[in-house]
Write an enzyme that holds these catalytic residues in place. Structure first.
Site, PDB file in Angstrom:
ATOM      1  N   HIS A  79      15.623  70.916  11.163  1.00  0.00           N
ATOM      2  CA  HIS A  79      15.705  69.483  10.882  1.00  0.00           C
ATOM      3  C   HIS A  79      14.804  68.738  11.886  1.00  0.00           C
ATOM      4  CE1 HIS A  79      19.743  69.399   8.478  1.00  0.00           C
ATOM      5  NE2 HIS A  79      18.960  70.383   8.098  1.00  0.00           N
ATOM      6  N   GLU A  81      15.364  66.293  13.865  1.00  0.00           N
ATOM      7  CA  GLU A  81      15.965  66.051  15.192  1.00  0.00           C
ATOM      8  C   GLU A  81      15.877  67.291  16.073  1.00  0.00           C
ATOM      9  OE1 GLU A  81      17.292  65.443  12.203  1.00  0.00           O
ATOM     10  OE2 GLU A  81      18.698  63.758  12.231  1.00  0.00           O
ATOM     11  N   CYS A 114      22.856  64.785  10.635  1.00  0.00           N
ATOM     12  CA  CYS A 114      23.808  65.540   9.815  1.00  0.00           C
ATOM     13  C   CYS A 114      24.846  66.189  10.724  1.00  0.00           C
ATOM     14  CB  CYS A 114      23.074  66.611   9.009  1.00  0.00           C
ATOM     15  SG  CYS A 114      22.578  68.046  10.001  1.00  0.00           S
ATOM     16  N   CYS A 117      23.076  68.404  13.415  1.00  0.00           N
ATOM     17  CA  CYS A 117      22.309  67.666  14.432  1.00  0.00           C
ATOM     18  C   CYS A 117      23.242  66.839  15.321  1.00  0.00           C
ATOM     19  CB  CYS A 117      21.245  66.799  13.770  1.00  0.00           C
ATOM     20  SG  CYS A 117      19.973  67.795  12.955  1.00  0.00           S
TER      21      CYS A 117
END
Lengths: 191, 191
Positions: A79, A81, A114, A117
Site C-alpha cells: 500500500h 503508506e 486501511c 496500514c
C-alpha cells in the site's frame, strides 16, 4: 526461495521526489502532493489510486513518498503508506522514525489508512497522520478498507499519534473517481 | 531515493526451506516448524523471536517461510507473518493467495498476529491462521501487539478466515523466554 524480497517503486518516483524537494508549511499543499502521487500512479498505470508522503513535522520538508504497488509488485502489503514509510525508514536509517535524533515525521495519505496500514503506523514511529479521502470514498469505488479498529483515531491518539481528516477531501475523491473512469483494476473485492 | 525496496531474508532460510520441503498433516508439527524458525532466528541473531510459515491447506505442503527482520532490515513492517506471506505471494505469482488456481493457504505463526499483521491477513488471501503464543505472552517479555481490533477473530471469521489458537503454546512461549535470557533486543517498547 529468493534471499531478498524486492519491490520496485514506480520508475517516475525518484525524479518526482528530486523535483519536489523543499518545505511545505501549508497542510493543504502537503496533501496535494500526496494526491498528485495518486494521480501520477493512475496516469503512468503504475498502481492503484493511492499516494502517500512523509514530511518532517517541524520543518515540513518532504522526506519520502510512495504509491500503491499491490498489483504491479504482486505483494498485498504494498500500500502507498507502507511504501512511503519504508522509504523514509531506509532514508533515515532506522526502523523507528520516533527514535531520538530523527525528525518527528508526518504521514500524509491521499486516503484514510486501511486496517493494515492503521496497525503499521504505531510501529513506524510516525507522530501525525493527515488523511484526504475517507474510507467510505474508497468503498464507493469498490475498494475495501478491511476490518479496521472501530475506534482507530482514539487508538492512535492513545499512543500520542494525532490524526487530521478530510484534508482536500474533494480533490482526493476526484482522483478515485478518475481511476474508475479509466477502468483501473479494483482488487481484493471478494472478501 | 532508491528505486527498489529490498529486504533480506536470513541467509540460513533458503537452505532450511529446501531441507524441510514436504507435507505436514499434523497441525502441531506445522506449528513446530514455525517455532523452529523463531528459535533459529534467535540462534543466528537474525531478528526477533518470531517465525511464520505458509502451508497448502489441502496437501499441508510447506510453501514459504519468514522470520522477524525489523531490526536487521531497518523496516518496521518486516514482521515474520508479512515476510512469510510475501514470500508465498512471490513464489505463487500473485498478490492474492485466494485467487482461483492457487492452493488455499494457511498461515502458521509462532505468535498471535499484531494489529498490523491482523490487518494484512484479509488482503493476503490467507484462508486459515494458526497461532502458537498468545499476545499476552509477547507482552510478558516486553513486546507490544499494538491496537489490534478488539474482536479480531470474529472479524477474520466474518471474512471466511478461520483461526486456531494455542497450538503448542508452551513450546512457543519457551522460545520467547529464551530470547529474553539471551538479551535479545526488545523494540517498539515506548509507544
Amino acid at each position: 526461495m529468493e534471499l531478498t524480497l524486492c519491490l520496485n517503486y514506480p520508475d517516475w518516483l525518484p525524479e518526482w521526489l528530486l523535483s519536489h524537494s523543499g518545505c511545505y508549511p501549508d497542510p493543504n499543499t502537503r496533501m496535494r502532493l500526496a494526491i498528485e502521487l495518486s494521480q501520477l500512479n493512475i496516469q503512468h498505470e503504475s498502481g492503484g489510486p493511492f499516494g502517500a508522503a512523509i514530511f518532517d513535522l517541524n520543518s515540513h520538508t518532504l522526506i519520502a513518498a510512495g504509491t500503491n504497488r499491490v498489483v504491479s509488485c504482486g505483494a498485498s502489503f504494498a500500500h502507498a503508506e507502507i511504501m512511503a514509510i519504508t522509504a523514509a525508514q531506509k532514508k533515515l536509517g532506522h526502523f523507528d522514525l520516533a527514535t531520538n535524533g530523527l525528525p518527528r515525521c508526518e504521514l500524509v495519505s491521499s486516503c484514510q489508512p486501511c486496517a493494515m496500514c492503521f496497525g503499521a503506523i504505531p510501529w513506524s514511529g510516525i507522530r501525525h497522520v493527515a488523511c484526504g479521502a475517507r474510507d467510505s470514498d474508497a468503498r464507493n469505488i469498490g475498494f475495501d478498507e478491511g476490518p479496521r479498529h472501530p475506534d482507530w483515531i482514539k487508538a492512535l491518539n492513545n499512543r500520542n499519534i494525532s490524526v487530521d481528516l478530510d484534508i482536500c477531501r474533494d480533490e482526493a475523491v476526484a482522483i478515485l473517481q478518475a481511476y474508475v473512469k479509466k477502468n483501473g483494476p479494483i482488487y481484493n473485492t471478494d472478501l
